[in-house]
Scaffold this motif. Sequence first.
Motif, PDB file in Angstrom:
ATOM      1  N   VAL A 281      70.124 -27.771   2.549  1.00  0.00           N
ATOM      2  CA  VAL A 281      71.534 -27.696   2.164  1.00  0.00           C
ATOM      3  C   VAL A 281      71.969 -26.298   1.735  1.00  0.00           C
ATOM      4  O   VAL A 281      73.138 -26.080   1.477  1.00  0.00           O
ATOM      5  N   MET A 282      71.033 -25.366   1.653  1.00  0.00           N
ATOM      6  CA  MET A 282      71.356 -24.002   1.251  1.00  0.00           C
ATOM      7  C   MET A 282      70.747 -23.030   2.253  1.00  0.00           C
ATOM      8  O   MET A 282      69.947 -23.414   3.092  1.00  0.00           O
ATOM      9  N   MET A 283      71.136 -21.782   2.119  1.00  0.00           N
ATOM     10  CA  MET A 283      70.510 -20.727   2.898  1.00  0.00           C
ATOM     11  C   MET A 283      70.451 -19.465   2.050  1.00  0.00           C
ATOM     12  O   MET A 283      71.223 -19.308   1.119  1.00  0.00           O
ATOM     13  N   ARG A 284      69.503 -18.613   2.401  1.00  0.00           N
ATOM     14  CA  ARG A 284      69.330 -17.368   1.657  1.00  0.00           C
ATOM     15  C   ARG A 284      69.204 -16.209   2.642  1.00  0.00           C
ATOM     16  O   ARG A 284      68.473 -16.297   3.620  1.00  0.00           O
ATOM     17  N   PHE A 285      69.943 -15.156   2.363  1.00  0.00           N
ATOM     18  CA  PHE A 285      69.897 -13.952   3.183  1.00  0.00           C
ATOM     19  C   PHE A 285      69.198 -12.850   2.392  1.00  0.00           C
ATOM     20  O   PHE A 285      69.293 -12.798   1.170  1.00  0.00           O
ATOM     21  N   SER A 286      68.515 -11.969   3.104  1.00  0.00           N
ATOM     22  CA  SER A 286      67.904 -10.795   2.485  1.00  0.00           C
ATOM     23  C   SER A 286      68.158  -9.604   3.405  1.00  0.00           C
ATOM     24  O   SER A 286      68.563  -9.769   4.551  1.00  0.00           O
ATOM     25  N   HIS A 287      67.910  -8.420   2.890  1.00  0.00           N
ATOM     26  CA  HIS A 287      68.066  -7.224   3.714  1.00  0.00           C
ATOM     27  C   HIS A 287      67.181  -6.114   3.191  1.00  0.00           C
ATOM     28  O   HIS A 287      66.734  -6.130   2.042  1.00  0.00           O
ATOM     29  N   ALA A 288      66.925  -5.168   4.070  1.00  0.00           N
ATOM     30  CA  ALA A 288      66.192  -3.948   3.721  1.00  0.00           C
ATOM     31  C   ALA A 288      66.988  -2.776   4.272  1.00  0.00           C
ATOM     32  O   ALA A 288      67.287  -2.722   5.463  1.00  0.00           O
ATOM     33  N   ASP A 289      67.356  -1.872   3.393  1.00  0.00           N
ATOM     34  CA  ASP A 289      68.158  -0.711   3.762  1.00  0.00           C
ATOM     35  C   ASP A 289      67.278   0.503   4.005  1.00  0.00           C
ATOM     36  O   ASP A 289      66.299   0.707   3.296  1.00  0.00           O
ATOM     37  N   GLY A 290      67.650   1.306   5.010  1.00  0.00           N
ATOM     38  CA  GLY A 290      66.966   2.544   5.324  1.00  0.00           C
ATOM     39  C   GLY A 290      67.467   3.670   4.457  1.00  0.00           C
ATOM     40  O   GLY A 290      68.103   3.418   3.441  1.00  0.00           O
ATOM     41  N   PRO A 291      67.180   4.862   4.818  1.00  0.00           N
ATOM     42  CA  PRO A 291      66.742   5.316   6.130  1.00  0.00           C
ATOM     43  C   PRO A 291      65.255   5.031   6.382  1.00  0.00           C
ATOM     44  O   PRO A 291      64.454   5.000   5.455  1.00  0.00           O
ATOM     45  N   PHE A 292      64.953   4.818   7.674  1.00  0.00           N
ATOM     46  CA  PHE A 292      63.586   4.556   8.104  1.00  0.00           C
ATOM     47  C   PHE A 292      63.211   5.508   9.230  1.00  0.00           C
ATOM     48  O   PHE A 292      64.036   5.830  10.082  1.00  0.00           O
ATOM     49  N   CYS A 293      61.927   5.918   9.250  1.00  0.00           N
ATOM     50  CA  CYS A 293      61.389   6.625  10.411  1.00  0.00           C
ATOM     51  C   CYS A 293      61.068   5.564  11.464  1.00  0.00           C
ATOM     52  O   CYS A 293      61.230   4.370  11.233  1.00  0.00           O
ATOM     53  N   ARG A 294      60.616   5.992  12.620  1.00  0.00           N
ATOM     54  CA  ARG A 294      60.331   5.048  13.698  1.00  0.00           C
ATOM     55  C   ARG A 294      59.278   4.025  13.288  1.00  0.00           C
ATOM     56  O   ARG A 294      59.480   2.816  13.441  1.00  0.00           O
ATOM     57  N   ASP A 295      58.158   4.470  12.745  1.00  0.00           N
ATOM     58  CA  ASP A 295      57.062   3.554  12.426  1.00  0.00           C
ATOM     59  C   ASP A 295      57.431   2.579  11.313  1.00  0.00           C
ATOM     60  O   ASP A 295      57.210   1.372  11.428  1.00  0.00           O
ATOM     61  N   CYS A 296      57.997   3.077  10.238  1.00  0.00           N
ATOM     62  CA  CYS A 296      58.378   2.209   9.119  1.00  0.00           C
ATOM     63  C   CYS A 296      59.515   1.267   9.512  1.00  0.00           C
ATOM     64  O   CYS A 296      59.527   0.091   9.133  1.00  0.00           O
ATOM     65  N   GLY A 297      60.469   1.771  10.290  1.00  0.00           N
ATOM     66  CA  GLY A 297      61.581   0.934  10.733  1.00  0.00           C
ATOM     67  C   GLY A 297      61.117  -0.205  11.616  1.00  0.00           C
ATOM     68  O   GLY A 297      61.573  -1.344  11.475  1.00  0.00           O
ATOM     69  N   LEU A 298      60.197   0.071  12.549  1.00  0.00           N
ATOM     70  CA  LEU A 298      59.677  -0.996  13.399  1.00  0.00           C
ATOM     71  C   LEU A 298      58.897  -2.021  12.580  1.00  0.00           C
ATOM     72  O   LEU A 298      58.977  -3.221  12.828  1.00  0.00           O
ATOM     73  N   ALA A 299      58.154  -1.554  11.592  1.00  0.00           N
ATOM     74  CA  ALA A 299      57.397  -2.477  10.735  1.00  0.00           C
ATOM     75  C   ALA A 299      58.335  -3.388   9.948  1.00  0.00           C
ATOM     76  O   ALA A 299      58.122  -4.606   9.871  1.00  0.00           O
TER      77      ALA A 299
END
Length: 130
Positions: free
Chosen positions: A27-45
């Motif tokens: 009956v509920m939902m939860r959203f999360s997020h991760a903000d950059g900036p990211f390099c290529r390797d960290c962003g893909l991970a």
Amino acid sequence: MSEISCRICHRAPAVNVRFHGHQGMLVMMRFSHADGPFCRDCGLAVYRDMSAETLVRGWWGPFSLFAAAFVLVLNAVRRGKVARLPAPERGRNERTLEPGKPLLDRTAAYGLLVPALLLVFVGWSLANGG
């Protein structure tokens, strides 16, 4: 003008991007997020980890089916921003995230069976007067 660096490993080049996650509950939902900036390797991970969690936990509610699909498409589009970056230069801090296996090579990809089986069930029910 200085080049921005990754918030995790502090290497450049990096790009500002936000990846999302979604967890559906009955009956509920939860959203999360991760903000950059990211390099290529960290962003893909980060992309792969958040999308894998959404594949496993994102479908478990009536509106979550749509929310999880939207989050996965949004993440895939934003993944392109980090995937196009060149390899990050070596810096003083060598701590970086390992991108790991591609998303569809992870066991979390079985989470795609949930909406697929739901569509098959609905189609079967409609075909059989259901």
